[in-house]
Scaffold this active site. Structure first.
Site, short mmCIF file in Angstrom:
data_model
loop_
_atom_site.label_atom_id
_atom_site.label_comp_id
_atom_site.label_asym_id
_atom_site.label_seq_id
_atom_site.Cartn_x
_atom_site.Cartn_y
_atom_site.Cartn_z
N SER A 301 0.81 -1.19 0.00
CA SER A 301 0.00 0.00 0.00
C SER A 301 0.85 1.26 0.00
CB SER A 301 -0.93 -0.06 1.21
OG SER A 301 -1.86 0.96 1.18
N ASP A 312 10.21 5.04 -10.10
CA ASP A 312 9.86 5.58 -11.40
C ASP A 312 10.60 6.88 -11.70
OD1 ASP A 312 8.20 3.45 -11.80
OD2 ASP A 312 6.34 4.62 -11.95
N LYS A 326 -0.56 -4.40 -3.27
CA LYS A 326 -1.89 -3.89 -2.94
C LYS A 326 -2.08 -2.54 -3.62
CE LYS A 326 -5.00 -2.53 0.70
NZ LYS A 326 -5.24 -1.22 0.07
#
Length: 407
Positions: A301, A312, A326
């Site tokens: 999460s 990224d 998740k």
């Protein structure tokens, strides 16, 4: 597999409706529900028939509240594995966890298949006063076995109303004989960030879960480590292993500490207000120095939001094992009676528009965690025998440039 003792296991919670906006959210929910024009009358008649039969002939006499509460649980809990009905006690415990306090005995623990293992004891806590020791095995709570319990089930047994009593069955590390220990719960306050200057110029910070103060606590931790180092850190290890998640805003705020610009995370759902983009603001607390993030199969999460954003943007190197996967957002809605429902309302996406739902974050460097079976010298920090931390220290100690640590 280790499962960290935390209330908000594998949850990614939008906190905007939970604490200070609780009453406003309840009124909004009632107003929206009043707009429903049609109800499935046939299905409601079926529900009342089932209710009537349970009330009349079930072997154990149940109150109206018990029957209806079970019906609500079934309605919500069967939607997906993250949606959940919270009774009044459960709702209060969730609020406590987000605030960084709860009614309990003052331990952090690993929930394994055979028992709950004590891994940390808070100072001046009921656990400390009762004489609990590190690595004690809690095999029963008030006579109920802890064998095979989930993290949430074990947590619910140990936590409760302050001053309420409980009895633990303990097996100490150097004994096979179980013993009984009686305690009284109290309000336990804790920080979500622990830290240490583990090598000259290299800091280590661990986030246990994302709470309302996490970004502030992490900022203070980095500041204190640099003060103790008497110089800026040349590298930081951010440990998100066994971190099951927490508050959306804090995942964004922690990511923002290390990013100058760009999307941190986006959410997409059915409702207009579920479609959001969260962006970084200018400034990097480490001044672009190397950052390594540790993750494992319980990192979920909010932990995946942070590790995904930093990966990224090529701001950090991710080290460890595959994260939990998740990729959904749960929003808490207060309901009549003091409880609430936690509903999946959106999916989240990393800056590169990756959904990690059921996939997880893949580390840049995959290193499985190795259990240390030797004896630690008294007071010796765990990082010296934690192979994943050791690997991160070695990577940072090579004096690699920020660009090389990203690749």
């Amino acid at each position: 597999m280790h499962k960290l003792f935390l209330l908000t296991i594998f949850l990614f919670i939008s906190f905007s409706t939970l604490a200070e906006h609780k009453e406003e959210a309840f009124k909004k929910s009632r107003k929206e529900n009043s707009k429903i024009e049609e109800l499935p009358l046939d299905e409601l008649v079926t529900l009342t028939d089932v209710y009537a039969q349970i009330k009349k002939v079930y072997v154990n006499e149940l109150s109206d509240k018990e029957i209806l509460e079970n019906a609500i649980k079934g309605m919500v809990n069967n939607l997906d594995k993250h949606s959940r009905y919270l009774n009044e006690t459960g709702f209060e415990q969730l609020e406590e966890s987000a605030r960084g306090e709860y009614g309990g005995i003052g331990i952090r623990a690993d929930h394994l298949e055979d028992a709950i293992y004590v891994r940390f004891i808070f100072d001046d806590s009921p656990a400390q006063k009762a004489g609990l020791q590190l690595n004690d095995k809690i095999v029963a709570v008030d006579g109920q076995t802890t064998v095979g319990l989930s993290v949430n089930e074990g947590s619910e047994l140990l936590r409760g109303i302050p001053n309420s009593k409980l009895k633990l069955t303990i097996i100490s590390e150097n004994s096979d004989e179980p013993k009984q220990v009686s305690l009284k719960r109290k309000i336990i306050q804790f920080t979500s960030v622990s830290y240490e200057l583990i090598e000259p110029n290299i800091g280590y910070a661990r986030i246990g879960e994302f709470q309302t103060r996490t970004a502030k606590d992490l900022t203070q931790a980095i500041t204190k480590m640099e003060k103790n180092n008497k110089a800026p850190l040349q590298g930081l290890i951010l440990d998100l292993r066994n971190n099951p998640g927490g508050i959306l805003e804090m995942a964004v705020a922690v990511s923002d500490l290390f990013l100058h610009e760009g999307i941190i995370v986006s959410t997409k759902g059915r409702l207009e207000d579920s479609n959001q983009e969260y962006r970084a603001t200018s400034g990097d607390i480490l001044r672009n120095r190397p950052l390594i993030v540790l993750v494992n199969g319980i990192s979920a999460s909010a932990s995946e939001i942070v590790s995904g954003a930093l990966q990224d943007h090529k701001r950090a190197l991710i080290l460890g094992s595959q994260s939990y996967g998740k990729g959904s957002v749960q929003t808490i809605y207060p309901i009549h009676g003091g409880g609430g429902i936690k509903l999946t309302t959106a999916l989240y996406y990393t800056p590169n528009d990756r959904s990690i739902r059921d996939l997880g974050i893949t580390p840049d460097i995959k290193i499985a965690h190795e259990e240390f079976e030797g004896e630690l010298a008294e007071g010796e920090p765990n990082y010296k025998v934690d192979n994943q931390v050791v690997a991160a220290v070695k990577k940072l100690s090579n004096n690699e440039s920020t660009s090389s640590i990203k690749n």
